[in-house]
Design a protein around this motif. Structure first.
Motif, PDB file in Angstrom:
ATOM      1  N   THR A  16       0.808  -1.230   0.000  1.00  0.00           N
ATOM      2  CA  THR A  16       0.000   0.000   0.000  1.00  0.00           C
ATOM      3  C   THR A  16       0.837   1.274   0.000  1.00  0.00           C
ATOM      4  OG1 THR A  16      -0.129  -0.039   2.406  1.00  0.00           O
ATOM      5  CG2 THR A  16      -1.947  -1.082   1.218  1.00  0.00           C
ATOM      6  N   ARG A  17       2.164   1.161  -0.011  1.00  0.00           N
ATOM      7  CA  ARG A  17       2.960   2.392   0.012  1.00  0.00           C
ATOM      8  C   ARG A  17       2.681   3.181  -1.262  1.00  0.00           C
ATOM      9  NH1 ARG A  17       8.044  -1.271  -0.483  1.00  0.00           N
ATOM     10  NH2 ARG A  17       8.040  -1.576  -2.721  1.00  0.00           N
ATOM     11  N   SER A  18       2.894   4.500  -1.160  1.00  0.00           N
ATOM     12  CA  SER A  18       2.472   5.333  -2.295  1.00  0.00           C
ATOM     13  C   SER A  18       3.452   5.232  -3.465  1.00  0.00           C
ATOM     14  CB  SER A  18       2.320   6.784  -1.845  1.00  0.00           C
ATOM     15  OG  SER A  18       3.540   7.215  -1.299  1.00  0.00           O
ATOM     16  N   ILE A  19       4.694   4.864  -3.192  1.00  0.00           N
ATOM     17  CA  ILE A  19       5.677   4.798  -4.285  1.00  0.00           C
ATOM     18  C   ILE A  19       6.081   3.339  -4.535  1.00  0.00           C
ATOM     19  CG2 ILE A  19       7.512   5.435  -2.622  1.00  0.00           C
ATOM     20  CD1 ILE A  19       9.003   6.679  -5.029  1.00  0.00           C
ATOM     21  N   ASP A  20       6.032   2.934  -5.800  1.00  0.00           N
ATOM     22  CA  ASP A  20       6.432   1.587  -6.222  1.00  0.00           C
ATOM     23  C   ASP A  20       5.892   0.480  -5.312  1.00  0.00           C
ATOM     24  OD1 ASP A  20       7.948   3.038  -8.042  1.00  0.00           O
ATOM     25  OD2 ASP A  20       9.774   2.899  -6.834  1.00  0.00           O
ATOM     26  N   PRO A  21       4.578   0.429  -5.102  1.00  0.00           N
ATOM     27  CA  PRO A  21       4.049  -0.640  -4.246  1.00  0.00           C
ATOM     28  C   PRO A  21       4.230  -2.003  -4.911  1.00  0.00           C
ATOM     29  CG  PRO A  21       2.268   0.481  -5.359  1.00  0.00           C
ATOM     30  CD  PRO A  21       3.517   1.237  -5.714  1.00  0.00           C
ATOM     31  N   LEU A  22       4.103  -3.044  -4.097  1.00  0.00           N
ATOM     32  CA  LEU A  22       4.190  -4.404  -4.638  1.00  0.00           C
ATOM     33  C   LEU A  22       2.933  -4.702  -5.454  1.00  0.00           C
ATOM     34  CD1 LEU A  22       5.348  -7.323  -4.700  1.00  0.00           C
ATOM     35  CD2 LEU A  22       4.073  -7.735  -2.591  1.00  0.00           C
ATOM     36  N   VAL A  23       3.086  -4.685  -6.776  1.00  0.00           N
ATOM     37  CA  VAL A  23       1.992  -5.074  -7.683  1.00  0.00           C
ATOM     38  C   VAL A  23       2.626  -5.851  -8.835  1.00  0.00           C
ATOM     39  CG1 VAL A  23       0.278  -3.229  -7.312  1.00  0.00           C
ATOM     40  CG2 VAL A  23       2.161  -2.850  -8.901  1.00  0.00           C
ATOM     41  N   PRO A  24       1.896  -6.798  -9.415  1.00  0.00           N
ATOM     42  CA  PRO A  24       2.476  -7.520 -10.550  1.00  0.00           C
ATOM     43  C   PRO A  24       2.605  -6.588 -11.763  1.00  0.00           C
ATOM     44  CG  PRO A  24       0.465  -8.594  -9.739  1.00  0.00           C
ATOM     45  CD  PRO A  24       0.570  -7.289  -9.038  1.00  0.00           C
ATOM     46  N   ALA A  25       3.701  -6.724 -12.497  1.00  0.00           N
ATOM     47  CA  ALA A  25       3.809  -5.995 -13.777  1.00  0.00           C
ATOM     48  C   ALA A  25       2.741  -6.560 -14.707  1.00  0.00           C
ATOM     49  CB  ALA A  25       5.203  -6.211 -14.369  1.00  0.00           C
ATOM     50  N   VAL A  26       2.219  -5.737 -15.603  1.00  0.00           N
ATOM     51  CA  VAL A  26       1.131  -6.226 -16.473  1.00  0.00           C
ATOM     52  C   VAL A  26       1.594  -7.401 -17.337  1.00  0.00           C
ATOM     53  CG1 VAL A  26      -0.347  -4.193 -16.643  1.00  0.00           C
ATOM     54  CG2 VAL A  26       1.658  -4.365 -18.111  1.00  0.00           C
ATOM     55  N   ASP A  27       2.888  -7.441 -17.635  1.00  0.00           N
ATOM     56  CA  ASP A  27       3.398  -8.519 -18.493  1.00  0.00           C
ATOM     57  C   ASP A  27       4.117  -9.613 -17.703  1.00  0.00           C
ATOM     58  OD1 ASP A  27       5.294  -6.652 -17.816  1.00  0.00           O
ATOM     59  OD2 ASP A  27       6.324  -6.664 -19.747  1.00  0.00           O
ATOM     60  N   ALA A  28       3.839  -9.683 -16.385  1.00  0.00           N
ATOM     61  CA  ALA A  28       4.489 -10.734 -15.576  1.00  0.00           C
ATOM     62  C   ALA A  28       3.712 -12.045 -15.677  1.00  0.00           C
ATOM     63  CB  ALA A  28       4.558 -10.294 -14.113  1.00  0.00           C
ATOM     64  N   ARG A  29       4.441 -13.166 -15.630  1.00  0.00           N
ATOM     65  CA  ARG A  29       3.800 -14.483 -15.549  1.00  0.00           C
ATOM     66  C   ARG A  29       3.551 -14.765 -14.077  1.00  0.00           C
ATOM     67  NH1 ARG A  29       7.317 -14.005 -19.410  1.00  0.00           N
ATOM     68  NH2 ARG A  29       7.171 -15.197 -21.337  1.00  0.00           N
ATOM     69  N   PHE A  30       2.318 -15.118 -13.751  1.00  0.00           N
ATOM     70  CA  PHE A  30       1.938 -15.343 -12.355  1.00  0.00           C
ATOM     71  C   PHE A  30       2.128 -16.815 -11.990  1.00  0.00           C
ATOM     72  CE2 PHE A  30      -1.104 -16.434  -9.082  1.00  0.00           C
ATOM     73  CZ  PHE A  30      -0.911 -15.436  -8.154  1.00  0.00           C
ATOM     74  N   ILE A  31       2.802 -17.070 -10.882  1.00  0.00           N
ATOM     75  CA  ILE A  31       2.935 -18.463 -10.415  1.00  0.00           C
ATOM     76  C   ILE A  31       2.473 -18.538  -8.962  1.00  0.00           C
ATOM     77  CG2 ILE A  31       4.491 -20.420 -10.019  1.00  0.00           C
ATOM     78  CD1 ILE A  31       6.366 -19.361 -12.139  1.00  0.00           C
ATOM     79  N   ASP A  32       1.475 -19.382  -8.695  1.00  0.00           N
ATOM     80  CA  ASP A  32       1.030 -19.626  -7.327  1.00  0.00           C
ATOM     81  C   ASP A  32       1.880 -20.756  -6.771  1.00  0.00           C
ATOM     82  OD1 ASP A  32      -0.174 -20.425  -4.979  1.00  0.00           O
ATOM     83  OD2 ASP A  32      -2.218 -20.202  -5.741  1.00  0.00           O
ATOM     84  N   THR A  33       2.724 -20.440  -5.778  1.00  0.00           N
ATOM     85  CA  THR A  33       3.680 -21.437  -5.280  1.00  0.00           C
ATOM     86  C   THR A  33       3.129 -22.248  -4.094  1.00  0.00           C
ATOM     87  OG1 THR A  33       4.771 -19.991  -3.648  1.00  0.00           O
ATOM     88  CG2 THR A  33       5.570 -19.854  -5.924  1.00  0.00           C
ATOM     89  N   SER A  34       1.835 -22.042  -3.754  1.00  0.00           N
ATOM     90  CA  SER A  34       1.271 -22.668  -2.533  1.00  0.00           C
ATOM     91  C   SER A  34       1.545 -24.163  -2.458  1.00  0.00           C
ATOM     92  CB  SER A  34      -0.241 -22.467  -2.461  1.00  0.00           C
ATOM     93  OG  SER A  34      -0.560 -21.113  -2.504  1.00  0.00           O
ATOM     94  N   THR A  35       1.382 -24.866  -3.576  1.00  0.00           N
ATOM     95  CA  THR A  35       1.516 -26.334  -3.530  1.00  0.00           C
ATOM     96  C   THR A  35       2.717 -26.814  -4.340  1.00  0.00           C
ATOM     97  OG1 THR A  35       0.061 -26.544  -5.437  1.00  0.00           O
ATOM     98  CG2 THR A  35      -0.997 -26.640  -3.277  1.00  0.00           C
ATOM     99  N   LEU A  36       3.621 -25.898  -4.666  1.00  0.00           N
ATOM    100  CA  LEU A  36       4.771 -26.280  -5.498  1.00  0.00           C
ATOM    101  C   LEU A  36       6.067 -26.251  -4.687  1.00  0.00           C
ATOM    102  CD1 LEU A  36       4.034 -24.127  -8.705  1.00  0.00           C
ATOM    103  CD2 LEU A  36       3.520 -26.556  -8.347  1.00  0.00           C
ATOM    104  N   SER A  37       6.974 -27.157  -4.996  1.00  0.00           N
ATOM    105  CA  SER A  37       8.296 -27.110  -4.371  1.00  0.00           C
ATOM    106  C   SER A  37       9.128 -26.073  -5.141  1.00  0.00           C
ATOM    107  CB  SER A  37       8.972 -28.481  -4.470  1.00  0.00           C
ATOM    108  OG  SER A  37       9.304 -28.732  -5.824  1.00  0.00           O
TER     109      SER A  37
END
Ligand code: DC
Length: 219
Positions: free
Chosen positions: A182-203
């Protein structure tokens, strides 16, 4: 060639980024270590991390260097090796706070880019794909279920000899997440062209395999 890996704490970013860098023979750039170095200097100077003005006045007289040797990274602050102190809980909390200070982010930007000019790099952080290396050849954004991230971070802390309870770990992680997102500068958000990986169940190996597949097929 730059590979950007972003995501919140506890998704396994560092493990995966290190593995990927070693599989590809690339340099591993841990940009969080730079924010931690600024936090270390802030605490050492007895300045409150939330005191934007005083933290900013520290920067012109501070030098931060990263040295790379046989895959290992060392962080020098004003010529002193502080690598072993950067993951202490007070430095971790302060890093998240100083990372919201625009002057700190601006000051660290050229340092990160200069390291990136060195050749083939796997860079890990929060704003690598959006800000530091927006033209990176590949961008990955990792995320995982909150309880999985807390459990992973807790295991890391226990392995490092720290006795934090799971409740404390959960509280610290969500406070840090909230600040980073939520910080006003460069917050943590995915780049529009990033590949998303959910690592919850992955080694980590499974995540790296997915990345290598994407890099090698260019898909
Ligand atoms: O990845 P890490 O846990 O070592 O990062 C420590 C803090 O630094 C994190 O809470 C947010 C900040 N950070 C950032 O704002 N931008 C980056 N590229 C890397 C880290």
């Amino acid at each position: 060639m730059i590979i950007a890996i972003d995501g919140p704490a506890g998704v396994g970013k560092s493990t995966v980024a290190k593995l990927l860098a070693s599989r590809l023979g690339y340099l591993y750039l841990d940009t969080g270590a730079l924010y931690r170095a600024v936090a270390w200097k802030t605490l050492r100077s007895r300045i409150r991390p939330a005191d934007h003005a005083r933290v900013a006045t520290l920067l012109p007289t501070t030098s931060i260097h990263m040295q790379f040797h046989e895959g290992a990274m060392q962080v020098l602050v004003d010529g002193c090796d502080v690598t072993g102190q950067l993951r202490a809980p007070d430095v971790t909390a302060a890093a998240s706070i100083v990372s919201a200070i625009p002057a700190v982010r601006e000051w660290l930007l050229p340092i990160q880019r200069q390291i990136g000019q060195g050749g083939s790099v796997v860079a890990e952080g929060r704003d690598i794909g959006t800000k530091v290396f927006p033209a990176a050849s590949f961008k990955f954004f990792l995320d995982a279920a909150a309880d999985v991230r807390v459990a992973r971070r807790h295991r890391e802390l226990v392995a490092a000899g720290r006795g934090d309870s799971i409740e404390t770990t959960s509280h610290d992680l969500s406070a840090r997440d909230q600040r980073d997102r939520t910080r006003s500068i460069d917050p943590l958000v995915p780049a529009v062209d990033a590949r998303f990986i959910d690592t919850s169940t992955l080694s980590p190996d499974q995540v790296v395999e997915q990345m290598i597949m994407a890099v090698s097929t260019g898909s």
